[in-house]
Design a protein around this motif. Structure first.
Motif, short mmCIF file in Angstrom:
data_model
loop_
_atom_site.label_atom_id
_atom_site.label_comp_id
_atom_site.label_asym_id
_atom_site.label_seq_id
_atom_site.Cartn_x
_atom_site.Cartn_y
_atom_site.Cartn_z
N ALA A 179 0.82 -1.20 0.00
CA ALA A 179 0.00 0.00 0.00
C ALA A 179 0.86 1.26 0.00
CB ALA A 179 -0.93 0.00 1.21
N MET A 180 1.92 1.27 0.82
CA MET A 180 2.76 2.45 0.90
C MET A 180 3.59 2.65 -0.37
SD MET A 180 1.87 3.87 3.61
CE MET A 180 3.09 5.19 3.59
N ALA A 181 3.95 1.56 -1.03
CA ALA A 181 4.73 1.67 -2.27
C ALA A 181 3.93 2.34 -3.37
CB ALA A 181 5.19 0.28 -2.71
N ARG A 182 2.62 2.20 -3.34
CA ARG A 182 1.75 2.77 -4.37
C ARG A 182 1.00 4.01 -3.88
NH1 ARG A 182 0.79 0.92 -8.88
NH2 ARG A 182 -1.31 1.83 -8.90
N LEU A 183 1.32 4.49 -2.71
CA LEU A 183 0.58 5.59 -2.10
C LEU A 183 0.52 6.81 -3.02
CD1 LEU A 183 -0.81 6.51 0.57
CD2 LEU A 183 1.40 7.48 1.22
N GLY A 184 -0.69 7.26 -3.29
CA GLY A 184 -0.88 8.48 -4.07
C GLY A 184 -0.84 8.31 -5.58
N LYS A 185 -0.54 7.13 -6.07
CA LYS A 185 -0.51 6.92 -7.52
C LYS A 185 -1.95 6.99 -8.06
CE LYS A 185 3.71 4.16 -7.64
NZ LYS A 185 4.50 5.25 -8.24
N MET A 186 -2.11 7.56 -9.25
CA MET A 186 -3.43 7.76 -9.83
C MET A 186 -3.51 7.21 -11.24
SD MET A 186 -4.35 11.66 -8.71
CE MET A 186 -3.53 12.38 -7.27
N LYS A 187 -4.73 6.91 -11.64
CA LYS A 187 -5.00 6.46 -13.01
C LYS A 187 -6.29 7.10 -13.47
CE LYS A 187 -5.74 2.28 -15.80
NZ LYS A 187 -5.84 0.79 -15.78
N LEU A 188 -6.32 7.54 -14.70
CA LEU A 188 -7.53 8.11 -15.29
C LEU A 188 -7.99 7.23 -16.44
CD1 LEU A 188 -9.45 10.65 -15.33
CD2 LEU A 188 -8.02 11.48 -17.21
N ASN A 189 -9.25 6.82 -16.40
CA ASN A 189 -9.85 6.03 -17.47
C ASN A 189 -10.86 6.91 -18.22
OD1 ASN A 189 -8.49 3.61 -16.86
ND2 ASN A 189 -9.98 3.10 -15.29
N LEU A 190 -10.72 6.95 -19.54
CA LEU A 190 -11.61 7.70 -20.40
C LEU A 190 -12.19 6.79 -21.48
CD1 LEU A 190 -9.50 10.94 -21.01
CD2 LEU A 190 -11.60 10.79 -19.67
N PRO A 225 -4.41 3.17 12.99
CA PRO A 225 -4.86 4.57 13.10
C PRO A 225 -5.56 5.02 11.82
CG PRO A 225 -2.59 4.35 13.83
CD PRO A 225 -2.95 3.05 13.18
N PRO A 226 -6.53 5.92 11.95
CA PRO A 226 -7.19 6.43 10.74
C PRO A 226 -6.21 7.18 9.85
CG PRO A 226 -7.82 7.71 12.69
CD PRO A 226 -7.07 6.51 13.18
N TYR A 227 -6.31 6.93 8.57
CA TYR A 227 -5.44 7.57 7.58
C TYR A 227 -6.20 7.54 6.26
CZ TYR A 227 -1.30 8.50 4.68
OH TYR A 227 -0.40 9.03 3.78
N PHE A 228 -6.72 8.68 5.84
CA PHE A 228 -7.68 8.66 4.74
C PHE A 228 -7.54 9.92 3.89
CE2 PHE A 228 -9.45 10.46 8.56
CZ PHE A 228 -10.02 11.65 8.14
N ILE A 229 -8.08 9.83 2.68
CA ILE A 229 -8.11 10.98 1.79
C ILE A 229 -9.15 11.97 2.30
CG2 ILE A 229 -8.81 11.73 -0.52
CD1 ILE A 229 -7.47 9.23 -1.60
N ARG A 230 -8.74 13.24 2.36
CA ARG A 230 -9.60 14.28 2.91
C ARG A 230 -10.25 15.14 1.82
NH1 ARG A 230 -6.02 17.37 6.47
NH2 ARG A 230 -5.81 18.81 4.73
N SER A 275 -5.25 12.87 5.21
CA SER A 275 -5.37 13.34 6.59
C SER A 275 -4.03 13.62 7.25
CB SER A 275 -6.15 12.32 7.42
OG SER A 275 -5.54 11.04 7.38
N LYS A 276 -2.91 13.27 6.59
CA LYS A 276 -1.58 13.65 7.07
C LYS A 276 -1.05 14.86 6.31
CE LYS A 276 -0.23 9.02 8.64
NZ LYS A 276 0.77 7.91 8.52
N ASP A 277 -1.95 15.52 5.58
CA ASP A 277 -1.61 16.71 4.78
C ASP A 277 -0.61 16.41 3.67
OD1 ASP A 277 -3.34 18.47 6.09
OD2 ASP A 277 -1.89 18.87 7.67
N GLN A 278 -0.53 15.16 3.24
CA GLN A 278 0.26 14.80 2.07
C GLN A 278 -0.56 15.12 0.82
OE1 GLN A 278 3.47 13.58 2.06
NE2 GLN A 278 3.45 13.93 4.27
N THR A 279 0.08 15.73 -0.18
CA THR A 279 -0.60 16.11 -1.41
C THR A 279 -0.07 15.28 -2.57
OG1 THR A 279 -0.92 18.38 -0.63
CG2 THR A 279 -1.08 18.00 -3.00
N TYR A 280 -0.98 14.78 -3.40
CA TYR A 280 -0.63 13.97 -4.57
C TYR A 280 -1.33 14.59 -5.78
CZ TYR A 280 -0.20 10.97 -0.47
OH TYR A 280 0.08 10.50 0.79
N THR A 281 -0.66 14.58 -6.93
CA THR A 281 -1.23 15.20 -8.12
C THR A 281 -1.14 14.27 -9.32
OG1 THR A 281 0.90 16.25 -8.66
CG2 THR A 281 -0.66 17.54 -7.33
N GLY A 282 -2.07 14.46 -10.22
CA GLY A 282 -2.08 13.73 -11.49
C GLY A 282 -2.42 14.69 -12.61
#
Length: 292
Positions: A179-190, A225-230, A275-282
């Protein structure tokens, strides 16, 4: 009131409700929200009265079944991955549009799955036609509600009764290292064909454990512990498409289906904050094609 205090207030209220410790006695009138659903009981509607008072205090919620629908399985195969789709199609003569859609799982410790702030450049704000889909955790047999707020300030709802249990405490599908190795990775399907000026349905996938705080680690013998997208923000060609506030009711590895209208080539961008204020972008380039 700070975001933390608000979340704590909602959590405490929802936990009390879900355990059946309190029965809401509200003075506000009980407006009809939609057709009575499946096996829903009076207690389910008492709980809904209390949940909506937390999220929409003192406001009237009208029946939106004429233009608003909520689809979810009556009996979910996996309570931690329950697919939910909300659709709306406003009448042609409506002088208003939908600016916000709130998805609530009444029986969850934190009912909020997502609050979707919608943007439409052509209309100025809001959507007249929309389709939003995601996957949620369901902790017990419960009503699920979608509440649409319109640009003229009214609230409409649709509901669905779902039989599922244990979704908030279900163990993660991936091991922690994976889970941590892929943390924040994104994919867009169109779709294969993206038409110029037409409504396009996209799927955004975000890799994140979205721990609810209720999952038990069998090795450490402690709760994870709770750790989620905000929050999730989506834009296209520099214009906002959708801003989403989320919480622990969203599933692991969140998936969002949404519509946007590409009038010309541009970049579709996503910004995710957890929730840890980490930001990920795609960032993905979209080149729509003229109709043949």
């Amino acid at each position: 009131m700070s975001t933390t205090v608000k979340r704590l207030t909602v959590t405490v209220a929802a936990l009390v409700l879900s355990c059946g410790i309190a029965s809401a006695q509200l003075n506000s009138p009980k407006e009809s929200t939609s057709q009575k659903q499946g096996d829903a009981k009076p207690d389910d509607y008492e709980r809904w009265d209390a949940v909506r008072e937390v999220y929409f205090p003192g406001r009237t919620i009208e029946d939106g079944s004429a233009f608003l629908s909520l689809d979810a399985p009556y009996r979910a195969q996996d309570a931690a991955l329950v697919p939910v789709t909300v659709k709306a199609a406003l009448p042609a003569d409506a002088g208003w549009s939908i600016k916000t859609l709130t998805l609530l799982i009444d029986g969850n410790p934190v009912p909020l799955a997502g609050k979707f702030h919608l943007h439409d450049e052509a209309a100025g704000t809001g959507h007249r036609n929309l389709s939003i889909g995601t996957r949620v955790r369901v902790n017990e047999y419960t009503l699920i509600h979608a509440v649409a707020e319109t640009t003229d300030g009214r609230l409409f709802s649709a509901e669905r009764y779902v039989k599922a249990a244990g979704g908030c405490s279900a163990p993660a599908m991936k091991n922690p290292e994976q889970a941590m190795a892929r943390l924040g990775k994104m994919k867009l399907n169109l779709p294969q064909s993206v038409p110029v000026g037409g409504d396009v349905t996209a799927q955004l996938l975000v890799s994140h454990p979205n721990h609810s705080g209720m999952q038990f680690d069998q090795i450490s013998r402690t709760y994870v512990p709770p750790y989620f997208i905000r929050s999730i923000k989506v834009s296209y060609a520099g214009q906002p498409v959708m801003d989403v506030e989320t919480d622990i009711s969203l599933s692991e590895d969140p998936s969002l289906h949404f519509t946007f209208t590409p009038k010309a080539a541009g970049d579709l961008k996503a910004e995710v904050v957890d929730s840890k204020d980490q930001t990920y972008t795609g960032d993905w380039q979209v080149i729509p094609q003229p109709a043949s």
